[in-house]
Design a protein around this motif. Structure first.
Motif, mmCIF file in Angstrom:
data_model
loop_
_atom_site.group_PDB
_atom_site.id
_atom_site.type_symbol
_atom_site.label_atom_id
_atom_site.label_comp_id
_atom_site.label_asym_id
_atom_site.label_seq_id
_atom_site.Cartn_x
_atom_site.Cartn_y
_atom_site.Cartn_z
ATOM 1 N N VAL A 178 28.963 2.544 -34.067
ATOM 2 C CA VAL A 178 30.348 2.134 -33.784
ATOM 3 C C VAL A 178 30.722 2.479 -32.346
ATOM 4 O O VAL A 178 31.304 1.663 -31.620
ATOM 5 N N ALA A 179 30.408 3.710 -31.929
ATOM 6 C CA ALA A 179 30.732 4.129 -30.565
ATOM 7 C C ALA A 179 30.005 3.257 -29.552
ATOM 8 O O ALA A 179 30.595 2.852 -28.535
ATOM 9 N N ASN A 180 28.756 2.976 -29.789
ATOM 10 C CA ASN A 180 27.977 2.146 -28.878
ATOM 11 C C ASN A 180 28.574 0.748 -28.769
ATOM 12 O O ASN A 180 28.689 0.172 -27.676
ATOM 13 N N HIS A 181 28.975 0.215 -29.925
ATOM 14 C CA HIS A 181 29.596 -1.110 -29.919
ATOM 15 C C HIS A 181 30.965 -1.076 -29.231
ATOM 16 O O HIS A 181 31.330 -2.028 -28.520
ATOM 17 N N GLN A 182 31.735 -0.001 -29.440
ATOM 18 C CA GLN A 182 33.060 0.098 -28.832
ATOM 19 C C GLN A 182 32.970 0.129 -27.310
ATOM 20 O O GLN A 182 33.777 -0.490 -26.622
ATOM 21 N N VAL A 183 31.990 0.866 -26.792
ATOM 22 C CA VAL A 183 31.828 0.914 -25.332
ATOM 23 C C VAL A 183 31.572 -0.486 -24.792
ATOM 24 O O VAL A 183 32.206 -0.919 -23.821
ATOM 25 N N GLY A 508 31.557 14.661 -21.771
ATOM 26 C CA GLY A 508 32.683 14.077 -22.506
ATOM 27 C C GLY A 508 33.719 15.100 -22.909
ATOM 28 O O GLY A 508 34.928 14.841 -22.808
ATOM 29 N N ALA A 509 33.277 16.261 -23.368
ATOM 30 C CA ALA A 509 34.234 17.282 -23.799
ATOM 31 C C ALA A 509 35.067 17.786 -22.626
ATOM 32 O O ALA A 509 36.286 17.973 -22.747
ATOM 33 N N PHE A 782 41.339 3.010 -19.592
ATOM 34 C CA PHE A 782 39.963 2.726 -19.205
ATOM 35 C C PHE A 782 39.067 3.963 -19.325
ATOM 36 O O PHE A 782 38.039 3.942 -20.010
ATOM 37 N N LEU A 783 39.472 5.036 -18.641
ATOM 38 C CA LEU A 783 38.617 6.222 -18.619
ATOM 39 C C LEU A 783 38.562 6.899 -19.993
ATOM 40 O O LEU A 783 37.481 7.147 -20.533
ATOM 41 N N CYS A 784 39.744 7.187 -20.556
ATOM 42 C CA CYS A 784 39.778 7.997 -21.775
ATOM 43 C C CYS A 784 39.515 7.168 -23.035
ATOM 44 O O CYS A 784 38.719 7.571 -23.886
ATOM 45 N N SER A 785 40.217 6.026 -23.150
ATOM 46 C CA SER A 785 40.081 5.256 -24.388
ATOM 47 C C SER A 785 38.840 4.388 -24.398
ATOM 48 O O SER A 785 38.192 4.243 -25.440
ATOM 49 N N TYR A 786 38.525 3.759 -23.250
ATOM 50 C CA TYR A 786 37.392 2.839 -23.215
ATOM 51 C C TYR A 786 36.046 3.546 -23.038
ATOM 52 O O TYR A 786 35.026 3.027 -23.486
ATOM 53 N N ILE A 787 36.027 4.700 -22.390
ATOM 54 C CA ILE A 787 34.746 5.350 -22.071
ATOM 55 C C ILE A 787 34.605 6.690 -22.794
ATOM 56 O O ILE A 787 33.654 6.894 -23.552
ATOM 57 N N ILE A 788 35.554 7.594 -22.574
ATOM 58 C CA ILE A 788 35.381 8.959 -23.080
ATOM 59 C C ILE A 788 35.467 9.011 -24.601
ATOM 60 O O ILE A 788 34.649 9.680 -25.255
ATOM 61 N N ASP A 789 36.448 8.327 -25.198
ATOM 62 C CA ASP A 789 36.552 8.354 -26.659
ATOM 63 C C ASP A 789 35.290 7.824 -27.329
ATOM 64 O O ASP A 789 34.739 8.477 -28.229
ATOM 65 N N LEU A 791 32.313 7.665 -25.982
ATOM 66 C CA LEU A 791 31.227 8.572 -25.610
ATOM 67 C C LEU A 791 31.252 9.818 -26.490
ATOM 68 O O LEU A 791 30.205 10.272 -26.990
ATOM 69 N N ASN A 792 32.449 10.376 -26.685
ATOM 70 C CA ASN A 792 32.561 11.561 -27.537
ATOM 71 C C ASN A 792 32.200 11.242 -28.984
ATOM 72 O O ASN A 792 31.575 12.056 -29.672
ATOM 73 N N LEU A 793 32.619 10.072 -29.440
ATOM 74 C CA LEU A 793 32.245 9.683 -30.795
ATOM 75 C C LEU A 793 30.734 9.496 -30.902
ATOM 76 O O LEU A 793 30.133 9.828 -31.944
ATOM 77 N N PHE A 794 30.116 9.030 -29.816
ATOM 78 C CA PHE A 794 28.664 8.814 -29.830
ATOM 79 C C PHE A 794 27.932 10.140 -29.982
ATOM 80 O O PHE A 794 27.080 10.303 -30.862
#
Length: 851
Positions: A178-183, A508-509, A782-789, A791-794
């Motif tokens: 899911v995280a990979n697809h979301q990115v 990510g953290a 972009f940074l937090c919702s599109y990438i970091i969230d 990435l952290n889920l991944f």
């Protein structure tokens, strides 16, 4: 890159913005009639993750457990200050203390990273020794199954435990997918998101000149309203003066008008009464003459010889006795005349009191026209001043460097947009690499867990409880092989997966805890706003950068908050420090010229209130004696009969007596006299009764008019004196007050307009909300919702799956023994009766026979 881009967008607009308006208040004045056209922006203020947000919240909860400490503002400030130093002395106590604070804050992340490093180091070593051990027929490498009493229970426990762990690993792999697809999905949205933000910024650039034009256009509306009041000065100012005078003057004029009407009614009543009295005198005389004639005729008729003979004599005597009743009322001819009173009233009416009252009304009603005629010159001067104010306002807006600023900012926006579109393909390319790598990682974990699932499936389905370890079926044996393949792949790749997890976790953290969360809570702005932090020579970095006045308090947090509230750029950045529009739109300077013109407005009014002749006529009317007339004398006669008897009844009675007589001359003569009496009643009495009725009505009118006449006149004269004193003493103050009110109204239009201009330019024009939205888009979206969230889920999902590979491989190794086909086994004739010593001997013999 997104964070830097958002900051540049904000600073780029701030650095070259125009000025205007009030800087402090965000509340508009209460009585506005104007409102700038609303500007619609495309980019949403907030971003929602949708159903996937639940997974992101789980990651945030985990990070809070790992790192529960508050944002280290002081520590971050000291780190930034240390970073500015050319050389850092690590031996200094403060440097060591700062390092310890960083370690303390990062303790949870460091601990998790250390555990990950231990996993990375130990798993290959454990795998190596486990492999060597297996090759030496140890660690379960020996293909011999020893029988145990609880073997069936252990097999089930191992299978269930492995299944549960595989499900947990599958959930982690699902999170990774899911995280990979979301990115990948969200990076593809970045182009559309960037285009939306730039469209809003261009809307800001395009709408600002239109807003300025709208503000200028509203001056014509204000001027037209003022011109309308100036053209209607007769109804506005004159009507105001008239409304102030009416309550004190109109009631007096109404009373005088009522008295004038009463005088006319009195005259008419006296005239009617006078003519009625003359008519009554004449009619009474005629009635008396007619009655005398008819009595003479009756006496002659009663001398007839028949009247001396009984029974006719009795009738004649009765008639003879009743003749004394045929007399007229002598008092009707003695009623006093009213000629004297009528003459007095006529003398009063020689003064046209009603005309004087109408003249008073007209003097009031002419006030608006007289005001307009006396103020033509002043109104023309005010109009000239208003036209000049319009030119001044237009010149002020021309001094605003709006076009140059917008052109410069437009170039900056175009360059930024070109840069983003030029680098977006590179970002998308890197994203494809990341997506492919993530797909490989998730697929590798999926392959491992599939081997475990296949091992469980084949092992459970192919297991035969009646088969011995050496005679197990192919399916069961294949299940055990699958489990061992999964174990081998786990040892081979889990440490590599953990390296990726540790690296992404640390990055990510820290980004989530040090950028995303403090940005949402505005704590990051407080750090940036620390005096002398970003520049040791500037107290406030933003004001020093924009105006070279670092002592002026202008903070990132305040600018961001004002922009989020859709406040204008002028008020947001306190641009009055560089271009104070209040100096150019000086309300007092503009209104003073209007006020000076209005102060020259002079109105002279003469109000006519009756005059001396009118006052004398009222006094003469009060003295004419109407209230002192003896009305009872007249009313007493109006209630009496004009004759001594009712002639009609007397005639009928006479006619009846005549009919009782024998036919003959006497009878006929009496009947003729009876008819004559009826005629007298019809021709004489009835007109007298009508005149008496008229006299009664006239007397009642005079009674009503004369009732309290002196008090009424005195009250009217007192009210007249009060009204005259009010006019004499207060007319000037009324005119001055109404003129001030009128002046305040005219000036109020432009005070409100000027205040609205300052308010609009300060709070509304060029509202910087699109810039705050662009910054939110760059950082929060972009940074937090599109990438970091994602990435952290991944790393959360992959890390959980990787960690659970350790217990999974342990249970898989244990379980494989129960599924694979063994080379040897323990043989028992009777498990319950064979002693342990014999079991060991049998096992040794079996092994000896095998070799």
């Amino acid at each position: 890159m997104a964070l830097v881009l958002g900051s540049l967008l904000l600073l780029g607009l701030c650095g070259n913005s125009f000025s205007g308006g009030q800087p402090s208040s965000t509340d508009a004045p209460k009585a506005w009639n104007y409102e700038l056209p609303a500007t619609n922006y495309e980019t949403q203020d907030s971003h929602t993750a949708g159903p996937i947000g639940i997974l992101f919240e789980l990651v945030h909860i985990f990070l809070y457990v790992v790192q529960p400490r508050d944002f280290p503002e002081d520590t971050l400030r000291k780190v930034i200050q240390k970073a500015r130093e050319s050389k850092i002395d690590y031996d200094k106590p403060e440097t060591l203390i700062l390092g310890l604070k960083i370690i303390y804050y990062e303790a949870g992340i460091i601990l998790c990273s250390v555990l990950g490093l231990l996993f990375i180091i130990l798993m290959p070593l454990v795998g190596y020794f486990f492999c060597m051990c297996r090759c030496c027929n140890k660690c379960g490498g020996e293909m011999h199954q020893r029988q145990k009493e609880n073997g069936l229970f252990l097999r089930k426990c191992f299978a269930i435990s492995l299944l549960v762990i595989c499900i947990i690993i599958s959930i982690g792999i699902f999170c990774g997918f899911v995280a990979n697809h979301q990115v990948r999905t969200r990076i593809k949205r970045s182009r559309k998101l960037a285009d939306s933000n730039f469209k809003d910024l261009r809307t800001l650039l395009n709408e600002t000149p239109e807003q300025i034009k709208y503000i200028l256009a509203q001056y014509n509306t204000t001027k037209d309203k003022a011109f309308s009041d100036l053209n209607s000065i007769n109804s506005v100012l004159g009507g105001g003066i008239l409304d102030r005078l009416r309550p004190n003057i109109i009631p007096v004029l109404d009373e005088i008008k009522s008295m004038a009407t009463a005088i006319k009614e009195t005259k008419e009543a006296l005239e009617n009464m006078n003519s009625t009295l003359k008519s009554l005198h004449q009619q009474s005389t005629q009635l008396s003459s007619s009655l005398t004639s008819v009595k003479t005729s009756l006496r002659a008729s009663l001398n007839d010889p028949l009247c001396s003979v009984r029974p006719s004599s009795e009738t004649c005597n009765s008639i003879r006795l009743s003749l004394s009743q045929l007399n007229s009322n002598p008092e009707l001819r003695q009623l006093p005349s009213v000629d004297a009173e009528l003459d007095k009233v006529n003398n009063v009416l020689r003064t046209d009191l009603d005309g004087l009252v109408q003249q008073g009304y007209q003097s009031l009603n002419d006030i608006p026209d007289r005001v307009q005629s006396q103020t033509k010159t002043v109104v023309a001067g005010i109009k000239r001043v208003l036209n000049s104010i319009g030119s001044d306002i237009h010149n002020v807006t021309q001094h605003l460097p709006i076009q140059d600023i917008l052109s410069e900012f437009s170039v900056y926006v175009n360059n930024t947009e070109s840069y983003i579109h030029r680098n977006l393909p590179t970002l998308e390319e890197y994203d494809s690499y990341w997506w492919l790598g993530g797909l490989v990682i998730c697929s590798l974990l999926t392959l491992i867990v599939i081997f475990y699932y296949l091992g469980l499936l084949c092992g459970v389905c192919g297991y035969d409880r009646h088969a011995t370890p050496t005679t197990r079926g192919c399916v069961s044996n294949t299940g055990g092989v699958f489990l061992m393949v999964g174990v081998g792949l786990s040892f081979l790749f889990c440490w590599i997966l953990m390296i990726i997890v540790v690296l992404t976790f640390v990055f990510g953290a820290n980004v989530e805890k040090l950028i995303c969360e403090p940005y949402t809570s505005k704590e990051l702005f407080r750090v940036l706003d620390t005096p002398y932090l970003l520049n040791e020579d500037w107290e406030y970095y933003l004001s020093g950068k924009l105006f070279n006045k670092s002592e002026m308090k202008l903070t990132f947090q305040q600018v961001y908050s004002d922009c989020k509230k859709n406040r204008g750029t002028y008020g947001t950045l306190h641009l009055e420090n560089s271009f104070d529009i209040s100096d150019y739109l000086n309300i007092n300077e503009h209104t003073a010229s209007i006020s000076s013109e209005l102060e020259s407005l002079k109105v002279n009014l003469n109000i006519f209130l009756l005059g001396a002749a009118g006052r004398k006529s009222l006094q003469d009317f009060a003295a004419c004696g109407i209230d002192r007339m003896n009305y009872d004398t007249y009313l007493a006669q109006t209630g009496k009969s004009p004759a001594g008897v009712n002639l009609l009844s007397f005639a009928y009675d006479l006619e009846a007596k005549a009919n009782s007589l024998p036919p003959g001359n006497l009878r006929n003569s009496l009947k003729r006299d009876a008819q004559t009496i009826k005629t007298i009643h019809q021709q004489r009495v009835l007109p007298i009764e009508q005149s008496l009725s008229t006299l009664y009505q006239s007397v009642k009118i005079l009674q009503r008019t004369g009732n309290g006449l002196l008090e009424r006149v005195n009250r009217i004269l007192a009210s007249l004196d009060f009204a005259q004193n009010f006019i004499t003493n207060n007319i000037s103050s009324v005119i001055i007050e109404e003129t001030k009110k009128y002046r305040k109204t005219i000036i109020g239009y432009f005070e409100h307009y000027m205040q609205w201009i300052e308010f609009s330019i300060s709070e509304k024009v060029a509202s910087c909300k699109p810039v705050a939205t662009a910054l939110d888009t760059a950082v929060d979206v972009f940074l937090c919702s599109y990438i970091i969230d994602p990435l952290n889920l991944f790393w959360f999902g992959i890390g959980k799956a990787t960690v659970f590979l350790l217990p999974a491989l342990i249970f898989a190794v244990k379980l494989a023994k129960y599924y694979r086909r063994m080379d040897s086994e323990d043989v028992y004739d009777d498990v319950e009766t064979i002693p342990m010593k014999n079991i060991r001997i049998l096992k040794v013999e079996r092994i000896t026979d095998f070799w």
